[in-house]
Scaffold this motif. Structure first.
Motif, PDB file in Angstrom:
ATOM      1  N   VAL A   1      -8.969   1.265   1.094  1.00 18.02           N
ATOM      2  CA  VAL A   1      -7.530   0.201   1.478  1.00 18.02           C
ATOM      3  C   VAL A   1      -7.579  -1.231   0.968  1.00 18.02           C
ATOM      4  O   VAL A   1      -7.072  -1.887  -0.051  1.00 18.02           O
ATOM      5  CB  VAL A   1      -6.627   1.541   2.666  1.00 18.02           C
ATOM      6  CG1 VAL A   1      -5.238   0.595   2.142  1.00 18.02           C
ATOM      7  CG2 VAL A   1      -6.601   2.780   1.623  1.00 18.02           C
ATOM      8  N   SER A   2      -8.847  -1.804   2.176  1.00 24.71           N
ATOM      9  CA  SER A   2      -8.009  -3.362   1.809  1.00 24.71           C
ATOM     10  C   SER A   2      -9.155  -2.950   0.932  1.00 24.71           C
ATOM     11  O   SER A   2      -9.064  -4.396   0.200  1.00 24.71           O
ATOM     12  CB  SER A   2      -9.299  -4.038   3.003  1.00 24.71           C
ATOM     13  OG  SER A   2      -9.317  -2.644   4.479  1.00 24.71           O
TER      14      SER A   2
ATOM     15  N   ALA B   1      -1.562   4.366   8.874  1.00 26.83           N
ATOM     16  CA  ALA B   1      -1.899   3.041   9.228  1.00 26.83           C
ATOM     17  C   ALA B   1      -2.341   2.745   7.942  1.00 26.83           C
ATOM     18  O   ALA B   1      -2.097   1.396   7.611  1.00 26.83           O
ATOM     19  CB  ALA B   1      -2.881   3.096  10.217  1.00 26.83           C
ATOM     20  N   ASN B   2      -2.525   3.894   6.744  1.00 27.86           N
ATOM     21  CA  ASN B   2      -2.962   3.370   5.956  1.00 27.86           C
ATOM     22  C   ASN B   2      -1.725   2.668   4.338  1.00 27.86           C
ATOM     23  O   ASN B   2      -2.088   2.345   3.054  1.00 27.86           O
ATOM     24  CB  ASN B   2      -4.177   3.810   5.144  1.00 27.86           C
ATOM     25  CG  ASN B   2      -5.541   3.954   5.357  1.00 27.86           C
ATOM     26  OD1 ASN B   2      -5.996   2.215   6.059  1.00 27.86           O
ATOM     27  ND2 ASN B   2      -6.067   5.409   6.019  1.00 27.86           N
TER      28      ASN B   2
ATOM     29  N   ILE C   1      -9.060   9.182   6.903  1.00 27.16           N
ATOM     30  CA  ILE C   1      -8.571   8.031   8.074  1.00 27.16           C
ATOM     31  C   ILE C   1      -9.577   7.137   8.128  1.00 27.16           C
ATOM     32  O   ILE C   1     -11.161   7.527   7.502  1.00 27.16           O
ATOM     33  CB  ILE C   1      -8.105   8.822   9.296  1.00 27.16           C
ATOM     34  CG1 ILE C   1      -9.356   9.831   9.862  1.00 27.16           C
ATOM     35  CG2 ILE C   1      -6.703   9.590   8.792  1.00 27.16           C
ATOM     36  CD1 ILE C   1      -8.780  10.782  10.945  1.00 27.16           C
TER      37      ILE C   1
ATOM     38  N   GLU D   1     -13.163   4.256   9.285  1.00 28.13           N
ATOM     39  CA  GLU D   1     -13.431   2.896   8.939  1.00 28.13           C
ATOM     40  C   GLU D   1     -13.884   3.604   7.057  1.00 28.13           C
ATOM     41  O   GLU D   1     -13.009   2.193   6.455  1.00 28.13           O
ATOM     42  CB  GLU D   1     -14.532   2.908   9.223  1.00 28.13           C
ATOM     43  CG  GLU D   1     -14.829   1.590  10.144  1.00 28.13           C
ATOM     44  CD  GLU D   1     -13.220   0.599  10.388  1.00 28.13           C
ATOM     45  OE1 GLU D   1     -14.041  -0.118   9.535  1.00 28.13           O
ATOM     46  OE2 GLU D   1     -12.790   0.542  10.828  1.00 28.13           O
TER      47      GLU D   1
ATOM     48  N   ALA E   1      -2.753   8.095  11.840  1.00 31.17           N
ATOM     49  CA  ALA E   1      -4.099   7.465  11.445  1.00 31.17           C
ATOM     50  C   ALA E   1      -3.932   7.617   9.611  1.00 31.17           C
ATOM     51  O   ALA E   1      -4.040   6.807   9.164  1.00 31.17           O
ATOM     52  CB  ALA E   1      -4.884   8.749  11.862  1.00 31.17           C
TER      53      ALA E   1
ATOM     54  N   LYS F   1      -9.742   2.948   5.897  1.00 31.71           N
ATOM     55  CA  LYS F   1      -9.761   1.286   5.876  1.00 31.71           C
ATOM     56  C   LYS F   1     -10.246   0.207   4.980  1.00 31.71           C
ATOM     57  O   LYS F   1      -9.541  -0.096   4.471  1.00 31.71           O
ATOM     58  CB  LYS F   1      -9.681   0.790   7.463  1.00 31.71           C
ATOM     59  CG  LYS F   1      -9.121   0.181   7.802  1.00 31.71           C
ATOM     60  CD  LYS F   1      -9.677  -0.192   9.698  1.00 31.71           C
ATOM     61  CE  LYS F   1      -9.491  -1.408   9.894  1.00 31.71           C
ATOM     62  NZ  LYS F   1      -9.473  -1.958  10.611  1.00 31.71           N
ATOM     63  N   ALA F   2     -11.745   0.881   4.622  1.00 33.77           N
ATOM     64  CA  ALA F   2     -12.191  -0.540   4.711  1.00 33.77           C
ATOM     65  C   ALA F   2     -11.938  -0.640   2.371  1.00 33.77           C
ATOM     66  O   ALA F   2     -12.071  -0.986   2.038  1.00 33.77           O
ATOM     67  CB  ALA F   2     -14.036  -0.342   4.093  1.00 33.77           C
TER      68      ALA F   2
ATOM     69  N   ARG G   1       0.738  -1.606  -0.252  1.00 38.24           N
ATOM     70  CA  ARG G   1      -0.035   0.212   0.088  1.00 38.24           C
ATOM     71  C   ARG G   1       0.772   0.886   0.081  1.00 38.24           C
ATOM     72  O   ARG G   1       1.446   1.717   1.342  1.00 38.24           O
ATOM     73  CB  ARG G   1      -0.651   0.092   1.178  1.00 38.24           C
ATOM     74  CG  ARG G   1      -1.533  -1.235   1.209  1.00 38.24           C
ATOM     75  CD  ARG G   1      -1.986  -1.405   2.785  1.00 38.24           C
ATOM     76  NE  ARG G   1      -1.066  -1.294   3.352  1.00 38.24           N
ATOM     77  CZ  ARG G   1      -1.403  -1.030   5.154  1.00 38.24           C
ATOM     78  NH1 ARG G   1      -2.637  -0.773   5.491  1.00 38.24           N
ATOM     79  NH2 ARG G   1      -0.629  -0.719   5.403  1.00 38.24           N
TER      80      ARG G   1
END
Ligand code: 3PG
Length: 396
Positions: free
Chosen positions: A101-102, A134-135, A93, A95, A131, A98-99, A13
Motif C-alpha cells: 500500500v505504501s 488500517a490500509n 493485512i 507487513e 487490521a 502495508k508495504a 487510500r
C-alpha cells in the motif's frame, strides 16, 4: 452514499471490496463477467487520483492459505480489463499489505490476497476488521454479490471508515429496487430450478409482493404432485406437498396468480436428445420424467409476461443444460427480451443458473439488469436484509 459523496480522492487510500470469486479452471479465469463489472468503480477512483486497494475473497479456504484459492491468477485478467498494471500483495493485512500500500502511487491499483486466508474474515472479528481498515482512508463496497455475508471485509470494516457504495453496487441496488421494492405493477416473477426446499422463503416472500408467479423447473413437479397429479419418475419433493399447498393458499389470499405448467416435455432418460413425449401434466407416463415445460405452458407464460410491466426471474424453467430441454427457458427469455427492447418491460434476473440460462438464450445483454449475484440475489428475493448493504446504510 455513493462515490459522488466521497469528495476529493486524490492521494487517498481507498479500500474497495470487490467480488473476484470468479469461475476458475486450472488457474485460469473462465468467465470474466465479475471482473468487467468492477472496472467502472476502480477506474473512477484511479482517475480521480485515488490509490485503489482491492479486498476480495476466493473460494472457502476457512482460514488456511490454500494455494489453489489464491487471488494471484486474477491479477492478469483484471489488469487487462483495466488497461493498467495491477500490483499484488501476498497477504491482506500485516507487513506485506502495508508495504504494498505504501508503494502505491496516485491512480495505482493493488489487489490484496484472499481475505478468507484469515479466520477473522468470516467471523467478522473486530481486530481483523481493524487490521484491514488500517490500509485505507475510505471504504467502498462494490460487491453486492458478497453482501449477504456479515464478514469483516463486507460488514465490520464499513463501520470503521467513511463508507460508500461503488458504481456496481449502486447499479445493482437501483435495479433491485425497480424489480421488487418499488416496481411498476403488474409484476411477474418467474421462479424455476430443481428444488422447492431451497426456495420456500423466496416463494413465500414473492407471493406477498408480485401479481403473478410462474413456478417452473423441477420445483413445479412438487406443486403438481400436491394437486394430486402423477408426475411419474420426475424429480419431486413429496414431503413438501403441504408446504406447496400453503404457498398456493398464501398466494390466493394475497391476490397473486400462480402459474404452473399445463403440459410437459418428458423423457425416460436424463441425457441430451433422448426420445421425448410432450403430454398434458395430468397424463405424464409413470415411467417418464418431466424435463421441460411444454409449448402450451410457454404460451401461457408469454401471455402473462405480456400483461406485466416488471419481471423478476430466478431459475430456469426446465433442465436447460441439456437439449431439447432448454426450449421453454429460451422461448420465455427471448419473449421477455423482446418486450424489454420495446421499452414495455423492466426485466431483472439473477442467480447462478439464471445468468447461464439467459446467456444461453442470447439475451443476457437485453434484459434491463442481470445480477451476477447467486446467494445474495436469493436472499434479497427472500426479503432479507443484506448485512453488507445495511452496514453501508448505517455508516452512510
Ligand atoms: C458468490 O460467489 O456468490 C459470492 O462471492 C459469495 O461466495 P460465498 O457463497 O462463498 O460466500
Amino acid at each position: 452514499r455513493t462515490l459522488d459523496d466521497a469528495g476529493a480522492l486524490a492521494g487517498k487510500r481507498v479500500l474497495v471490496r470487490v467480488d473476484l470469486n470468479v469461475p476458475m479452471d486450472a488457474g485460469r479465469v473462465t468467465d470474466a463477467t465479475r471482473i468487467e463489472r468492477i472496472v467502472p468503480t476502480i477506474r473512477e477512483i484511479a482517475d480521480k487520483g485515488g490509490r485503489v486497494v482491492l479486498l476480495a475473497h476466493f473460494g472457502r479456504p476457512k482460514g488456511k492459505r490454500e494455494p489453489n484459492e489464491s487471488l494471484q491468477p486474477v491479477v492478469e485478467p483484471l489488469s487487462q480489463a483495466l488497461g493498467k498494471p495491477v500490483a499484488f500483495a501476498e497477504d491482506c493485512i500485516g507487513e506485506p499489505a502495508k508495504a504494498a500500500v505504501s508503494a502505491l502511487k496516485d491512480g495505482g491499483v493493488l489487489l490484496l490476497e484472499n481475505t478468507r486466508y484469515h479466520v477473522g474474515e468470516e467471523k467478522n472479528d473486530p481486530d481483523f476488521a481493524k487490521a484491514l481498515a488500517a490500509n485505507g482512508d475510505f471504504y467502498v463496497n462494490d460487491a453486492f454479490s458478497a453482501a449477504h455475508r456479515a464478514h469483516a471485509s463486507t460488514e465490520g470494516i464499513a463501520r470503521l471508515l467513511p463508507a460508500f457504495a461503488g458504481r456496481g453496487m449502486q447499479a445493482e441496488l437501483d435495479a433491485l429496487t425497480k424489480g421488487l421494492e418499488a416496481p411498476k405493477h403488474p409484476v411477474i416473477a418467474l421462479v424455476g430450478g430443481a428444488k422447492v426446499s431451497t426456495k420456500i422463503d423466496l416463494l413465500q416472500n414473492l407471493v406477498a409482493k408480485v401479481d403473478m408467479l410462474v413456478i417452473g423447473g423441477g420445483m413445479a413437479n412438487t406443486f403438481l404432485h400436491a394437486q394430486g397429479k402423477d408426475v411419474g419418475k420426475s424429480l419431486c419433493e413429496k414431503d413438501l406437498a403441504d408446504t406447496a399447498k400453503r404457498i398456493v393458499e398464501a398466494a390466493k389470499a394475497a391476490n397473486c396468480r400462480i402459474i404452473l405448467p399445463t403440459d410437459a416435455v418428458t423423457a425416460k432418460e436424463f441425457k441430451a436428445n433422448p426420445p421425448t413425449e410432450t403430454v398434458a401434466v395430468d397424463a405424464v407416463p409413470s415411467d417418464a420424467m418431466i424435463l421441460d415445460a411444454g409449448p402450451d405452458s410457454v404460451k401461457v407464460v408469454n401471455a402473462a409476461i405480456d400483461e406485466a410491466a416488471t419481471l423478476v426471474w430466478n431459475g430456469p424453467l426446465g433442465a436447460f443444460e441439456l437439449t431439447p430441454f432448454d426450449a421453454a427457458t429460451v422461448a420465455a427469455a427471448q419473449h421477455a427480451a423482446e418486450r424489454t427492447k420495446a421499452g414495455e418491460l423492466v426485466s431483472v434476473a439473477g442467480g447462478g443458473d439464471t445468468v447461464a440460462a439467459l446467456n444461453h438464450a442470447g439475451v443476457g445483454e437485453t434484459f434491463t439488469y442481470v445480477s451476477t449475484a447467486g446467494g445474495a440475489f436469493l436472499e434479497w428475493l427472500e426479503g432479507k436484509e443484506l448485512p453488507g448493504v445495511e452496514a453501508l446504510r448505517a455508516n452512510g
